[in-house]
Design a protein around this motif. Structure first.
Motif, PDB file in Angstrom:
ATOM      1  N   GLU A 281       0.443  -1.336  -0.064  1.00 43.47           N
ATOM      2  CA  GLU A 281       0.002  -0.396   0.161  1.00 43.47           C
ATOM      3  C   GLU A 281       1.094   1.109  -0.014  1.00 43.47           C
ATOM      4  O   GLU A 281       0.138   2.193  -0.871  1.00 43.47           O
ATOM      5  CB  GLU A 281      -0.683  -0.255   1.589  1.00 43.47           C
ATOM      6  CG  GLU A 281      -1.782  -1.258   0.726  1.00 43.47           C
ATOM      7  CD  GLU A 281      -2.866  -0.944   2.498  1.00 43.47           C
ATOM      8  OE1 GLU A 281      -2.630  -0.756   3.252  1.00 43.47           O
ATOM      9  OE2 GLU A 281      -3.527  -2.155   2.154  1.00 43.47           O
ATOM     10  N   ARG A 282       1.768   0.812   0.952  1.00 45.88           N
ATOM     11  CA  ARG A 282       2.707   2.256   1.051  1.00 45.88           C
ATOM     12  C   ARG A 282       3.449   2.288  -0.484  1.00 45.88           C
ATOM     13  O   ARG A 282       3.833   3.794  -1.283  1.00 45.88           O
ATOM     14  CB  ARG A 282       3.587   2.422   1.769  1.00 45.88           C
ATOM     15  CG  ARG A 282       3.280   2.346   3.323  1.00 45.88           C
ATOM     16  CD  ARG A 282       2.831   4.161   3.865  1.00 45.88           C
ATOM     17  NE  ARG A 282       2.455   4.264   5.010  1.00 45.88           N
ATOM     18  CZ  ARG A 282       1.333   3.533   5.203  1.00 45.88           C
ATOM     19  NH1 ARG A 282      -0.085   2.931   4.034  1.00 45.88           N
ATOM     20  NH2 ARG A 282       0.337   3.133   6.223  1.00 45.88           N
ATOM     21  N   LEU A 283       3.825   1.157  -0.898  1.00 42.55           N
ATOM     22  CA  LEU A 283       4.473   1.108  -2.776  1.00 42.55           C
ATOM     23  C   LEU A 283       3.102   1.906  -3.266  1.00 42.55           C
ATOM     24  O   LEU A 283       4.060   3.393  -4.626  1.00 42.55           O
ATOM     25  CB  LEU A 283       4.242   0.357  -3.374  1.00 42.55           C
ATOM     26  CG  LEU A 283       4.838   0.070  -4.420  1.00 42.55           C
ATOM     27  CD1 LEU A 283       6.512   0.926  -4.589  1.00 42.55           C
ATOM     28  CD2 LEU A 283       4.972  -1.761  -5.073  1.00 42.55           C
ATOM     29  N   ALA A 284       2.276   1.789  -3.318  1.00 43.60           N
ATOM     30  CA  ALA A 284       1.028   2.471  -4.589  1.00 43.60           C
ATOM     31  C   ALA A 284       1.071   3.919  -4.260  1.00 43.60           C
ATOM     32  O   ALA A 284       0.438   4.625  -4.995  1.00 43.60           O
ATOM     33  CB  ALA A 284      -0.199   1.581  -4.421  1.00 43.60           C
ATOM     34  N   GLN A 285       1.110   4.416  -2.908  1.00 41.81           N
ATOM     35  CA  GLN A 285       0.451   5.961  -2.645  1.00 41.81           C
ATOM     36  C   GLN A 285       2.008   6.010  -2.934  1.00 41.81           C
ATOM     37  O   GLN A 285       1.547   7.534  -3.550  1.00 41.81           O
ATOM     38  CB  GLN A 285       0.997   5.499  -0.841  1.00 41.81           C
ATOM     39  CG  GLN A 285      -0.624   5.192  -0.314  1.00 41.81           C
ATOM     40  CD  GLN A 285      -1.238   4.651   1.065  1.00 41.81           C
ATOM     41  OE1 GLN A 285       0.081   4.679   1.656  1.00 41.81           O
ATOM     42  NE2 GLN A 285      -1.807   4.135   1.679  1.00 41.81           N
ATOM     43  N   MET A 286       3.278   5.954  -3.017  1.00 43.07           N
ATOM     44  CA  MET A 286       4.059   7.103  -3.486  1.00 43.07           C
ATOM     45  C   MET A 286       4.353   6.465  -5.158  1.00 43.07           C
ATOM     46  O   MET A 286       4.364   7.285  -5.323  1.00 43.07           O
ATOM     47  CB  MET A 286       5.750   5.979  -2.564  1.00 43.07           C
ATOM     48  CG  MET A 286       6.226   6.201  -1.189  1.00 43.07           C
ATOM     49  SD  MET A 286       5.610   8.134  -0.696  1.00 43.07           S
ATOM     50  CE  MET A 286       7.614   8.820  -1.394  1.00 43.07           C
ATOM     51  N   ARG A 287       3.889   5.682  -5.499  1.00 39.89           N
ATOM     52  CA  ARG A 287       4.031   5.990  -7.200  1.00 39.89           C
ATOM     53  C   ARG A 287       2.226   7.143  -7.575  1.00 39.89           C
ATOM     54  O   ARG A 287       3.148   7.622  -7.784  1.00 39.89           O
ATOM     55  CB  ARG A 287       3.382   4.269  -7.746  1.00 39.89           C
ATOM     56  CG  ARG A 287       2.915   4.754  -8.888  1.00 39.89           C
ATOM     57  CD  ARG A 287       4.242   4.759  -9.981  1.00 39.89           C
ATOM     58  NE  ARG A 287       4.887   3.620 -10.009  1.00 39.89           N
ATOM     59  CZ  ARG A 287       6.003   4.528 -10.164  1.00 39.89           C
ATOM     60  NH1 ARG A 287       7.020   5.696 -10.905  1.00 39.89           N
ATOM     61  NH2 ARG A 287       7.152   3.385 -10.246  1.00 39.89           N
ATOM     62  N   GLU A 312       2.149  -4.627 -10.219  1.00 33.25           N
ATOM     63  CA  GLU A 312       0.883  -3.840 -10.236  1.00 33.25           C
ATOM     64  C   GLU A 312      -0.142  -2.627  -9.682  1.00 33.25           C
ATOM     65  O   GLU A 312      -0.298  -1.701 -10.093  1.00 33.25           O
ATOM     66  CB  GLU A 312      -0.378  -4.852 -10.246  1.00 33.25           C
ATOM     67  CG  GLU A 312      -0.186  -5.788 -11.572  1.00 33.25           C
ATOM     68  CD  GLU A 312      -1.265  -7.261 -11.346  1.00 33.25           C
ATOM     69  OE1 GLU A 312      -1.273  -7.726 -12.166  1.00 33.25           O
ATOM     70  OE2 GLU A 312      -1.505  -7.454 -10.216  1.00 33.25           O
ATOM     71  N   ALA A 313       1.288  -2.432  -8.704  1.00 33.77           N
ATOM     72  CA  ALA A 313       1.675  -1.735  -7.250  1.00 33.77           C
ATOM     73  C   ALA A 313       1.704  -0.302  -7.573  1.00 33.77           C
ATOM     74  O   ALA A 313       1.850   0.838  -7.583  1.00 33.77           O
ATOM     75  CB  ALA A 313       1.266  -2.373  -6.035  1.00 33.77           C
ATOM     76  N   GLY A 314       3.258  -0.329  -8.605  1.00 35.88           N
ATOM     77  CA  GLY A 314       3.572   0.473  -9.078  1.00 35.88           C
ATOM     78  C   GLY A 314       5.529   0.193  -9.729  1.00 35.88           C
ATOM     79  O   GLY A 314       5.843   0.696  -9.393  1.00 35.88           O
ATOM     80  N   ALA A 315       5.689  -1.059  -8.628  1.00 39.38           N
ATOM     81  CA  ALA A 315       7.481  -1.293  -8.559  1.00 39.38           C
ATOM     82  C   ALA A 315       7.362  -1.696 -10.115  1.00 39.38           C
ATOM     83  O   ALA A 315       7.066  -2.441 -10.823  1.00 39.38           O
ATOM     84  CB  ALA A 315       7.737  -2.526  -7.869  1.00 39.38           C
ATOM     85  N   LYS A 358      -2.457  -1.231 -11.206  1.00 38.71           N
ATOM     86  CA  LYS A 358      -3.703  -1.622 -10.018  1.00 38.71           C
ATOM     87  C   LYS A 358      -2.759  -0.459  -8.537  1.00 38.71           C
ATOM     88  O   LYS A 358      -3.581  -0.483  -7.469  1.00 38.71           O
ATOM     89  CB  LYS A 358      -3.607  -2.868  -9.816  1.00 38.71           C
ATOM     90  CG  LYS A 358      -4.152  -4.000 -10.505  1.00 38.71           C
ATOM     91  CD  LYS A 358      -4.210  -5.368 -10.392  1.00 38.71           C
ATOM     92  CE  LYS A 358      -4.676  -6.138 -11.204  1.00 38.71           C
ATOM     93  NZ  LYS A 358      -5.436  -8.038 -11.188  1.00 38.71           N
ATOM     94  N   THR A 359      -2.871   0.379  -9.170  1.00 34.97           N
ATOM     95  CA  THR A 359      -1.989   1.538  -8.132  1.00 34.97           C
ATOM     96  C   THR A 359      -2.866   1.873  -7.724  1.00 34.97           C
ATOM     97  O   THR A 359      -2.997   2.019  -6.025  1.00 34.97           O
ATOM     98  CB  THR A 359      -0.816   3.034  -9.365  1.00 34.97           C
ATOM     99  OG1 THR A 359       0.156   1.981  -9.459  1.00 34.97           O
ATOM    100  CG2 THR A 359      -0.625   3.822  -8.127  1.00 34.97           C
ATOM    101  N   ALA A 360      -3.779   2.018  -8.004  1.00 27.56           N
ATOM    102  CA  ALA A 360      -4.952   2.877  -7.981  1.00 27.56           C
ATOM    103  C   ALA A 360      -5.708   1.998  -6.714  1.00 27.56           C
ATOM    104  O   ALA A 360      -6.040   2.490  -5.504  1.00 27.56           O
ATOM    105  CB  ALA A 360      -6.282   3.488  -8.256  1.00 27.56           C
ATOM    106  N   ASP A 361      -6.297   0.749  -6.911  1.00 24.49           N
ATOM    107  CA  ASP A 361      -6.875  -0.227  -6.429  1.00 24.49           C
ATOM    108  C   ASP A 361      -5.542  -0.485  -4.866  1.00 24.49           C
ATOM    109  O   ASP A 361      -6.214  -0.279  -3.206  1.00 24.49           O
ATOM    110  CB  ASP A 361      -6.540  -1.305  -6.830  1.00 24.49           C
ATOM    111  CG  ASP A 361      -7.942  -1.082  -7.505  1.00 24.49           C
ATOM    112  OD1 ASP A 361      -8.959  -0.461  -6.905  1.00 24.49           O
ATOM    113  OD2 ASP A 361      -7.972  -2.672  -8.243  1.00 24.49           O
ATOM    114  N   ALA A 363      -3.120   1.749  -4.062  1.00 28.29           N
ATOM    115  CA  ALA A 363      -3.106   3.011  -2.551  1.00 28.29           C
ATOM    116  C   ALA A 363      -4.458   3.210  -1.468  1.00 28.29           C
ATOM    117  O   ALA A 363      -4.299   4.122  -0.945  1.00 28.29           O
ATOM    118  CB  ALA A 363      -3.288   3.939  -3.617  1.00 28.29           C
ATOM    119  N   ALA A 364      -5.772   2.556  -2.381  1.00 26.26           N
ATOM    120  CA  ALA A 364      -6.984   3.043  -1.347  1.00 26.26           C
ATOM    121  C   ALA A 364      -6.802   1.939  -0.026  1.00 26.26           C
ATOM    122  O   ALA A 364      -8.043   1.271   0.127  1.00 26.26           O
ATOM    123  CB  ALA A 364      -8.250   2.415  -2.709  1.00 26.26           C
ATOM    124  N   GLY A 365      -6.001   0.418  -0.842  1.00 21.59           N
ATOM    125  CA  GLY A 365      -6.449  -0.008   0.629  1.00 21.59           C
ATOM    126  C   GLY A 365      -7.372  -1.329  -0.166  1.00 21.59           C
ATOM    127  O   GLY A 365      -8.004  -2.576   0.418  1.00 21.59           O
TER     128      GLY A 365
END
Length: 369
Positions: A281-287, A312-315, A358-361, A363-365
């Motif tokens: 989640e922190r990864l996506a929020q930083m993305r 998919e989260a942004g890495a 899937k960054t948005a998902d 990041a939003a938990g």
């Protein structure tokens, strides 16, 4: 870290039974030392075939045969970077190394949480110092991207000055450097993530990098225990510099995911499977905050599905360590094959096509595996 299988070249009786289950019966730090010794003696399996072309990854100008790296914390003293690369890691990060040798915190300081697939450590940057690591690395040919994770001595009067020394020592040797300000086991270290302290740190580190013979990429490794305001502040500072990327994240001091389990109350940083959701989640929020800035995702990867979720989260690339304690070294091959399968199943040509889908998902938990 644990072997689930070892090279058939094993000949030494003391190592012949060094299986994953045997190591899990040892004290955690003893088992880690035994694994390092085995790797130093060339007793690890080597990659048997080239990585699939779909896994080729470029990050900060570094061409990787695959995006899966060994995280810092395993090879603290640069003893086995080459064997790890030969096993098939796309990058190998040694350290954390500090200017002067230090013994770290008193033992015991490394604890498994078997029921949750977690590990708690309070090692305290135990390492042999810059000189020892440099002497080993200058003679090693590492067939993967070589990262050096730099830190500060616990008793240093100026933490920032220690990071500058790390840049000066390793900038012309490493393929990339990681500025580790997120370990919870050096008192006061995480304060360097705060606004003005971070500005000074990155300013001096990047000024030192500018004086090196080569332009080595520099990453900042941050903690997962940051609120959204802190993430905002870090992103603002980072985007005002020419920092090359972020590594998200280090271990957590929270214990919600392991409450009530064996060793869960030990002081230190929690890693492994229980860290996965928080770190992702922190990864996506930083993305979301840093746009296209390269990100390396680390924390809790324990299956092909979780490796894919990090991407998919942004890495842009991923690292692991603690999960190998329970999953064995063949997990590396399983992860890579799982990523190839996912790429092909989704009709993509390369892993980069899945980054941040899937960054948005997350990041939003709402992220799922």
């Amino acid at each position: 870290m644990i072997f689930s299988r070892l090279s058939p070249l094993l000949r030494i009786p003391a190592l012949a039974d060094l299986t994953r289950d045997t190591l899990l019966r040892m004290d955690a730090e003893t088992a880690h030392g035994a694994t390092i010794a085995a790797l130093r003696m060339g007793l690890a399996p080597e990659r048997s075939q080239p990585d699939a072309p779909e896994l080729r990854t470029t990050i900060c100008g570094l061409d990787l045969s695959n995006p899966v790296g060994m995280a810092a914390g395993f090879d603290k003293n640069a003893e086995v970077a080459r064997p790890l690369a030969l096993m098939g890691f796309g990058m190998v990060e040694i350290g954390t190394v500090t200017p002067r040798p230090q013994s770290g915190n008193p033992k015991p300081r490394l604890f498994r949480i078997p029921e949750a697939g977690g590990v708690i450590n309070r090692m305290g940057f135990n390492n042999e110092g810059h000189d020892a690591a440099f002497a080993r690395l200058k003679d090693q040919r590492v067939p993967a991207a070589l990262g050096v994770n730099i830190g500060a001595n616990k008793d240093s009067e100026d933490f920032v000055a220690d990071y500058v020394l790390g840049v000066q020592r390793f900038a012309d040797l490493a393929d990339y450097l990681t500025v580790n300000v997120s370990s919870p086991n050096t008192p006061g270290l995480r304060n360097l993530q705060a606004d003005e302290a971070l500005r000074r740190l990155l300013g001096e580190v990047l000024a030192a990098r500018a004086k090196a013979r080569t332009h080595v990429p520099v990453f900042l490794k941050i903690a997962p225990d940051l609120d959204e305001a802190s993430l905002d502040a870090i992103a603002t500072v980072v985007l005002a510099t020419d920092l090359d990327g972020l590594i998200v994240s280090n271990t957590t001091v929270t214990r919600d995911a392991v409450a009530g389990l064996e060793n869960a109350t030990e002081t230190g940083g929690l890693s492994g499977k229980p860290l996965f959701t928080l770190a992702t989640e922190r990864l996506a929020q930083m993305r979301q905050r840093v746009g296209a800035l390269p990100l390396i995702g680390v924390g809790g990867i324990h299956s092909p599905q979780t490796a894919l979720a990090k991407i998919e989260a942004g890495a842009n690339a991923i690292q692991l360590y603690s999960a190998l304690v329970f999953g064995g070294l063949d997990m590396l091959d399983r992860l890579k094959q799982g990523l190839v399968t996912a790429i092909r199943a989704q009709g993509k040509r390369n892993l980069s096509d899945l980054v941040g889908t899937k960054t948005a998902d997350w990041a939003a938990g709402r992220g799922e595996i």
